[in-house]
Design a protein around this motif. Structure first.
Motif, PDB file in Angstrom:
ATOM      1  N   PRO A  57      48.171 -26.373   2.198  1.00 46.68           N
ATOM      2  CA  PRO A  57      46.958 -25.710   1.702  1.00 46.68           C
ATOM      3  C   PRO A  57      47.086 -25.330   0.227  1.00 46.68           C
ATOM      4  O   PRO A  57      46.134 -25.476  -0.547  1.00 46.68           O
ATOM      5  N   ALA A  58      48.307 -24.901  -0.171  1.00 40.54           N
ATOM      6  CA  ALA A  58      48.495 -24.522  -1.571  1.00 40.54           C
ATOM      7  C   ALA A  58      48.319 -25.738  -2.471  1.00 40.54           C
ATOM      8  O   ALA A  58      47.628 -25.689  -3.490  1.00 40.54           O
ATOM      9  N   ALA A  59      48.923 -26.853  -2.062  1.00 44.50           N
ATOM     10  CA  ALA A  59      48.813 -28.072  -2.860  1.00 44.50           C
ATOM     11  C   ALA A  59      47.356 -28.479  -2.979  1.00 44.50           C
ATOM     12  O   ALA A  59      46.889 -28.897  -4.042  1.00 44.50           O
ATOM     13  N   TYR A  60      46.609 -28.367  -1.888  1.00 44.88           N
ATOM     14  CA  TYR A  60      45.195 -28.725  -1.900  1.00 44.88           C
ATOM     15  C   TYR A  60      44.431 -27.846  -2.878  1.00 44.88           C
ATOM     16  O   TYR A  60      43.611 -28.325  -3.664  1.00 44.88           O
ATOM     17  N   ALA A  61      44.746 -26.551  -2.837  1.00 41.58           N
ATOM     18  CA  ALA A  61      44.060 -25.623  -3.738  1.00 41.58           C
ATOM     19  C   ALA A  61      44.380 -25.967  -5.193  1.00 41.58           C
ATOM     20  O   ALA A  61      43.486 -26.010  -6.033  1.00 41.58           O
ATOM     21  N   PHE A  62      45.655 -26.246  -5.471  1.00 43.49           N
ATOM     22  CA  PHE A  62      46.017 -26.583  -6.845  1.00 43.49           C
ATOM     23  C   PHE A  62      45.365 -27.894  -7.287  1.00 43.49           C
ATOM     24  O   PHE A  62      45.024 -28.075  -8.451  1.00 43.49           O
ATOM     25  N   PHE A  82      38.893 -30.877   5.165  1.00 41.98           N
ATOM     26  CA  PHE A  82      40.327 -30.807   4.847  1.00 41.98           C
ATOM     27  C   PHE A  82      41.146 -31.507   5.931  1.00 41.98           C
ATOM     28  O   PHE A  82      42.051 -32.286   5.653  1.00 41.98           O
ATOM     29  N   ARG A  83      40.781 -31.257   7.174  1.00 40.91           N
ATOM     30  CA  ARG A  83      41.554 -31.769   8.294  1.00 40.91           C
ATOM     31  C   ARG A  83      41.334 -33.271   8.509  1.00 40.91           C
ATOM     32  O   ARG A  83      42.260 -34.015   8.758  1.00 40.91           O
TER      33      ARG A  83
END
Lengths: 285, 374, 367
Positions: free
Chosen positions: A100-105, A193-194
């Motif tokens: 999730p963090a990578a996606y946000a970044f 996302f999923r």
């Protein structure tokens, strides 16, 4: 002109053979060593001809280390179990937090996003010993020293930045329009996302997970300082083979073979992903 | 023979092993006259780029020979062939300014008035304002024009242009086509250009080589390819709007020839409008494909084939009228703003002088108008 | 009846204004084309309407509802993208079915709907393929099918023909109007190709620098462009422009063009200041013989273009111009020729502002 001559093919074969021998020799030698006794190993000159023995493996599996002097108890199988536990759990945790963090970044540009991402990466730059001294003091105070939880937490220093940066660049490679299209089709943010982001970044996630697993598995210093014998992984456990009566080369070799076997098997199985992930990291990371 | 500058004879190109690899170019033969502009036209993967690269020397010739100006060049390295080329990927030298990029080859050849020539060709291609910039700071369309300028300015026996205007705005293309054609004719350049855009080919080339599947389908003037396509492929590839095509069943009667488009609609012509030779061809086939160019469809009052107007697309100086004829699409063109509306039914006529008839099995042209194919 | 309204919408990126107090009203059932050069804010506009980008300020209204803050999945729109944006890990069938799955349709309904739209777009034979196994044309049709399958009341098409080759683009341009008419939806279509714009649009909004320069039907845009830039963007070959200074003589306006004095009937504005005279290539006629008002020219090249012949010529003063004639007309002239035109067909623009002076005049007299 495109037709390769026989000579060319032979030369190419020889060159490839040389390269493979050069890189594989240490592993090959260790495998050979693991089937020998200390005496045959230490023969001078060394010879490729010997009587294979399974004694080393037997000693490791039964936990009875026999030297000329005495019989010694070692807990190699326990160490192996620790390695599996520590690496698996820490990679799983890093994936859970990192994806999730990578996606946000990758998708959102918020204030300081680059700085945070870089700070996380910079954990990889710090010499581990420098971090370890204060960390071991804190851990003792808060009761995390010599616990699996404490170790797994520290292992995040290894796996989280790796996963974050590799997976992030995979997410960035997915055209945002593909996700837009899925949203407009009527799907929620989470299902996008999923169903879109995760499957499409699948190879990257697999590669990052594998690399993180290999790095966690190979870690030595964190466990050496922060854990006692019954929590230590194989890398630290191997120290036990340096005994008062000498170094048990045969058993060391056998333990190396046993400890690289899981990562090697995993890496061979997912070789394609691994190479992809590594080269991507080399370009972008 | 001095009037032929380039000749390719029976050229083949294999990629990989001849038995299993790709046969990219098959038995390709072509002559280019001095001062002639030739277009190699086809969709991607038709072998046109391989052919160009073989002429330039970036690709080996698997079989056959290439002669330029009377000497065999297919075994020479690219630099010794006397060929100038504009690359699709531009291939500009990053450390040189646009001006130096264009003039580079001339300067190394020791030409005197390099500066004047560079300015002139830059002006022609509308890049005179960026001569002192570096390739990295100009747009891809500008880079493409710089690459083109560099190729055009060189003195060479043959100029090769690979998709020379692919990156440019359509309207700029229209203007530059005129200027480039004028330039090439004035300088007497022998040119081969590779393009997938039939408009480009028709506009610039004296003759067009249409390629498909590694095979040269037709090599002729645009006019002749349009009026006498050798097969269905060239017929439909050349021309925008493209040729309308209809499947038809042939029924020959004593004094009438009928083409049934479906159970209700047919084209019905008196047999004697066709020459005897054409009649005998048509009486011996069953299934044909009829090709009708949009501009030969004429409206009639009352009599004729009824068609229903589907859309009328006016684009400024032309109207494209899309109609349905026997459940198939028929496009016609008018060079003014047409007042036809969707849903209207009009009647049309197809002049037997200008229809093309192809064999439905193999696509080979059988008949062009009243006359025979050849 | 307005179907969609954008009211005073602002959007900036990195301090650069992409849309500046942008207003637009889209009517129910119409096809509105948003046309303009790249970087003009067209794509941002569509993403804002679809809900993927939030405006900095302003409202977006759907019928009477404010949808500015509504999430994309609740907007009931269909969208097709320039780069197709197909889901690479799903078959063409699943791609098209995706909006139906989101709306929890039964498998039976989904199959029926997908098959019928696929048949309409002629891709029923490739439904089991993954996107990478499709040709560009098929990808594009799959993307269109996906946008259309759930019968959205508003269809957003973001330059959908840009990435298919010239031949396919032409075919789709002919086919799209029928397809859209069958669906009966309101369409917002973004393109950089003026022919697509004219062929498909009920109305065209010419957008530049975050503003609408002109919003009108194709006929009006072509015949009375708001400014010289709009005139230049529509038409291939492009409009010829000549620098002139009109002057008054008795009751008529005279201009000096290529060494000749020509009388302009319509123009009354723009006197005694630098102007641009716009002559479309198709209004120019060529003759073999000199006549009193004809301009002598030298023909440099003839290049055919879509059943027209484009003639590049220069005047004796060295000014280049383009003339276009239908290809089927007998070609009478070579090298030397004489050019004439009907003065009523000329357009007049202010050189400094680019503004169309006849338009201006028209508005003044009507107000």
């Amino acid at each position: 002109m495109e037709h390769t001559s026989t000579l060319e093919r032979v030369l190419r074969g020889i060159a490839l053979g040389l390269v493979v021998t050069f890189f594989m020799f240490p592993i090959l030698w260790i495998i050979l060593m693991s089937f020998q006794t200390n005496e045959t190993i230490l023969r001078i000159p060394p010879s490729l001809v010997f009587e294979p023995t399974l004694d080393n493996y037997r000693a490791l599996i039964t936990g009875e280390l026999k030297t000329q002097a005495a019989s010694l108890k070692i807990d190699f199988m326990k160490n192996l179990g620790n390695s599996v536990l520590l690496s698996t759990v820490s990679v799983a945790l890093a994936l859970l937090l990192g994806m999730p963090a990578a996606y946000a970044f990758a998708r959102y540009r918020f204030r300081g996003s680059e700085d945070i991402a870089f700070t996380l990466l910079s954990f990889r730059f710090a010499p581990p010993l420098l971090v370890l001294l204060p960390l071991s003091l804190y851990f003792q105070q808060i009761g995390l020293a010599d616990t699996y939880l404490g170790l797994i937490w520290v292992y995040q220093l290894i796996s989280l930045p790796l996963i974050l940066w590799i997976v992030r660049s995979y997410f960035e490679d997915i055209s945002p329009d593909i996700e837009h299209a899925y949203r407009i089709a009527g799907h929620s943010w989470f299902s996008t996302f999923r169903k879109i982001a995760l499957p499409l970044a699948g190879p990257g996630i697999a590669a990052a997970g594998l690399l993180a697993f290999v790095f966690s598995w190979n870690n030595f210093i964190f466990a050496l300082v922060l854990a006692s014998a019954d929590k230590q992984p194989v890398t630290v456990g191997a120290l036990a083979f340096v005994t008062a009566s000498g170094i048990q080369y045969g058993q060391i070799a056998a333990s190396i073979v046993l400890s690289i076997a899981p990562t090697l098997a995993l890496a061979l199985y997912a070789q394609r992903y691994l190479v992809e992930g590594l080269s991507l990291g080399a370009v972008k990371g | 023979m001095s009037d032929v500058i380039l000749s390719l004879s029976h050229v083949d190109k294999f990629f990989g092993n001849p038995s299993v690899g790709v046969h990219a170019v098959q038995d390709f033969s072509m002559d280019v006259k001095r001062g002639e502009i030739i277009a190699l036209l086809g969709s991607s993967g038709c072998g046109k780029t391989s052919t160009l690269r073989m002429i330039a020397g970036f690709e080996s010739v698997s079989r056959g020979a290439i002669e330029l100006n009377g000497r065999a060049i297919h075994t020479l390295p690219p630099a010794q062939r006397g060929v100038a080329m504009a690359f699709e990927g531009y291939a500009l030298y990053p450390p040189l300014t646009v001006r130096d990029n264009i003039g580079f080859a001339l300067r190394s050849a020791g030409t005197r008035d390099v500066a004047e020539q560079v300015t002139a060709v830059a002006k022609m291609l509308n890049i005179q304002d960026i001569l002192d910039r570096y390739p990295s700071s100009i747009s891809s369309g500008q880079q493409q024009r710089v690459s083109l300028a560099r190729a055009l300015i060189r003195k060479a026996d043959l100029h090769l242009l690979d998709e020379p205007m692919g990156q440019l705005e359509p309207q700029l293309r229209t203007l530059l086509r005129g200027r480039i054609k004028h330039f090439m004719k004035a300088q007497g350049l022998s040119t081969i250009l590779v393009t997938h855009d039939q408009t480009e080919a028709i506009a610039l080339a004296d003759r067009i080589a249409v390629m498909e599947g590694g095979i040269l389908q037709q090599y002729d003037t645009a006019e002749n390819i349009k009026n006498y396509p050798t097969n269905l492929f060239t017929g439909t590839f050349i021309g925008e709007p493209p040729m309308n095509v209809f499947n038809a069943a042939m029924r020959a009667h004593e004094n009438r020839l009928q083409f049934h488009l479906n159970t209700e609609t047919m084209l019905d012509y008196p047999a004697n409008v066709f020459s005897d030779e054409v009649q005998s061809i048509l009486r011996n086939v069953e299934q044909v494909i009829i090709g009708v160019r949009p501009y030969i469809v004429t409206r009639t009052q009352g009599q004729g084939l009824p068609v229903r107007v589907e859309t009328n697309q006016w684009i400024g100086d032309q109207s494209l009228i899309i109609t349905r004829l026997a459940e198939q699409t028929l496009v016609m063109i008018e060079h003014k703003q047409s007042t036809l509306r969707a849903g209207e039914t009009i009647t049309i006529e197809l002049d037997p002088d200008h229809i093309h008839i192809f064999d439905a099995q193999n696509g080979k042209a059988l008949v062009h108008g009243r006359e025979h194919t050849s | 009846m307005p179907c969609l309204r954008l009211i005073d919408v602002d959007k900036s990126y990195k301090g650069e204004k992409i849309l500046d107090r942008f207003n637009l009203q889209v009517n129910d059932g119409e096809t509105l084309v948003i046309f303009g050069p790249s970087g003009g804010g067209k794509t941002v506009l569509l993403r804002m309407i679809s809900g993927m980008i939030e405006p900095d300020a302003g409202r977006i209204m759907r019928d009477d509802d404010d949808i500015t803050d509504l999430e994309p999945q609740y907007r009931n729109m269909g969208m097709a993208f320039q780069n197709f944006a197909l889901f690479p890990h799903m078959t063409a069938f699943e791609n098209i079915a995706s909006p139906l799955r989101a709306h929890k349709k039964t498998n039976q309904e989904i199959t029926t709907a997908v098959l019928s739209i696929a048949a309409l777009l002629k891709i029923d034979h490739v439904l089991s393929h993954l996107p990478r196994a499709l040709s560009n044309g098929q990808k594009q049709r799959t993307a269109l099918a996906r946008a259309l399958v759930n019968a959205p009341s508003l269809l957003l098409l973001d330059d959908p023909l840009r990435n298919v080759d010239a031949k396919l683009r032409f075919e789709m341009r002919l086919e799209l109007p029928r397809l859209l008419a069958q669906q009966g939806t309101t369409v917002i279509y973004v393109t950089q190709d003026y022919k697509e714009a004219m062929a498909l649009a009920d109305r065209i909004a010419v957008v530049r620098d975050g503003h609408i320069i002109q919003l009108a039907n194709p006929q009006e845009i072509y015949h009375t462009p708001a400014d010289v830039e709009v005139a230049r963007l529509f038409g291939d070959p492009p409009i010829n422009l000549f620098e002139i200074v009109p002057r008054k003589d008795n009751k008529t306006t005279l201009i000096d063009l290529a060494g000749h004095t020509i009388e302009l009937k319509k123009a009354k504005a723009g006197l005694d200041r630098p102007c641009l005279l716009g002559l479309r290539p198709e209004v120019l006629s060529l003759a073999k013989k000199d006549t009193p008002r004809a301009i002598p020219i030298t023909i440099e090249a003839k290049t055919p273009l879509n059943e027209k012949t484009v003639i590049l010529a220069v005047t004796e003063q060295g000014q280049e111009l383009l003339i276009s004639r239908p290809s089927q007309e007998p070609d009478q002239v070579n090298e030397r020729a004489y050019l004439t035109f009907e003065p009523e067909q000329a357009l007049l623009f202010d050189q400094a502002s680019g503004e169309n002076l006849q338009n201006n005049l028209h508005q003044e007299s009507s107000s």
